[in-house]
Design a protein around this motif. Sequence first.
Motif, short mmCIF file in Angstrom:
data_model
loop_
_atom_site.label_atom_id
_atom_site.label_comp_id
_atom_site.label_asym_id
_atom_site.label_seq_id
_atom_site.Cartn_x
_atom_site.Cartn_y
_atom_site.Cartn_z
N VAL A 133 0.88 -1.16 0.00
CA VAL A 133 0.00 0.00 0.00
C VAL A 133 0.92 1.22 0.00
CG1 VAL A 133 -1.74 1.30 1.27
CG2 VAL A 133 -1.87 -1.19 1.19
N ASN A 146 -1.92 4.87 -10.38
CA ASN A 146 -1.81 3.61 -9.64
C ASN A 146 -0.52 3.53 -8.82
OD1 ASN A 146 -0.13 3.35 -11.87
ND2 ASN A 146 -0.68 1.22 -12.29
N SER A 151 -2.80 3.86 -3.07
CA SER A 151 -2.90 2.84 -4.12
C SER A 151 -2.38 1.50 -3.60
CB SER A 151 -2.11 3.25 -5.36
OG SER A 151 -0.72 3.32 -5.07
N VAL A 152 -2.88 0.42 -4.18
CA VAL A 152 -2.18 -0.86 -4.11
C VAL A 152 -1.19 -0.76 -5.26
CG1 VAL A 152 -2.36 -3.36 -4.22
CG2 VAL A 152 -4.20 -2.02 -3.18
N HIS A 156 -3.94 -1.03 -8.18
CA HIS A 156 -5.24 -0.37 -8.00
C HIS A 156 -5.03 1.08 -7.59
CE1 HIS A 156 -7.79 -3.97 -8.29
NE2 HIS A 156 -6.89 -4.60 -7.54
N PRO A 158 -6.26 4.61 -6.04
CA PRO A 158 -7.26 4.93 -5.02
C PRO A 158 -8.51 5.53 -5.67
CG PRO A 158 -5.53 6.59 -5.01
CD PRO A 158 -5.08 5.50 -5.95
N THR A 194 -8.86 -3.54 1.85
CA THR A 194 -9.66 -2.33 2.00
C THR A 194 -8.78 -1.29 2.68
OG1 THR A 194 -11.77 -3.52 2.14
CG2 THR A 194 -11.69 -1.32 3.12
N GLN A 203 -9.82 2.21 -1.09
CA GLN A 203 -9.78 0.87 -1.69
C GLN A 203 -10.90 0.06 -1.06
OE1 GLN A 203 -7.87 0.07 -4.18
NE2 GLN A 203 -6.26 1.61 -4.10
N VAL A 206 -10.58 -4.64 -2.65
CA VAL A 206 -10.08 -4.96 -3.98
C VAL A 206 -9.29 -6.27 -3.96
CG1 VAL A 206 -10.01 -2.56 -4.72
CG2 VAL A 206 -7.97 -3.57 -3.67
#
Length: 249
Positions: A133, A146, A151-152, A156, A158, A194, A203, A206
């Motif tokens: 993260v 991303n 973000s991951v 992913h 945010p 999350t 998030q 996800v």
Amino acid sequence: MRKLVSLFFIVLCVTAFAQERPNMVPEMTEIWDPEVSVVDPGETPMDAPSDAIVLLGADKAFDNEWTNGNGGEPGWNFDNGVATVKSGTGTIKTKREFKDFQLHVEWRSPEEVVGESQGRGNSGIFLQGIYEVQVLDNYNNRTYRNGQAGSVYKQHAPLVNACKAPGVWQTYDIIYTAPRFKADGTYFTHPRVTVIHNGVLVQNNVEVRGPTEYIGIPEYSVKPHGDGPLILQDHGNPVSFRNIWIREL
């Protein structure tokens, strides 16, 4: 005639179902045991609840819970419960390892703004030491979506940018479900994350595709693993952390 037969069939089915259904009372759907465990919440959402493990706090010795990346003494600066990246000393990681958890982290980018994009207030929180993260100063600081705060990383973006100004403490509350693996070493279920950033959902449960990669495709580097540590990244910026606690789920 066909409509009449259809209507008769429906009535017959409804009548049969009604005859099989027992006469129910409210108590038949009430579950009493085992009783739900009691957890004393903290005074505020930032305070650790009674069943949490405090990993970083003002009254806790830094090296009781943390090591450097090689298992030795952590090289970061530590003062009154605040751990700050000392550039060049490498990552730090928890001595304990975790699986599914609720994690609270408070972090602060430097008040003095130096650099831009990924070079500004950059660090990261690696869940199980593998899935990142992103921590980054994204207050009026554009970068790839991303790879920004919340973000991951590289997987992913945010949902929104909820960053506060440089030098202001920020919070991440993270719910993490670890992956499970098939016998052939592939994911049976992927990790799920999350993230709530400063009280804002960024998030929403996800699915993480695979381990965090700076270059390459996450799915290509999947390896089965068990419990793992939390890792805080040394990315060369003096990012600070405090009040880290975790609840195993």
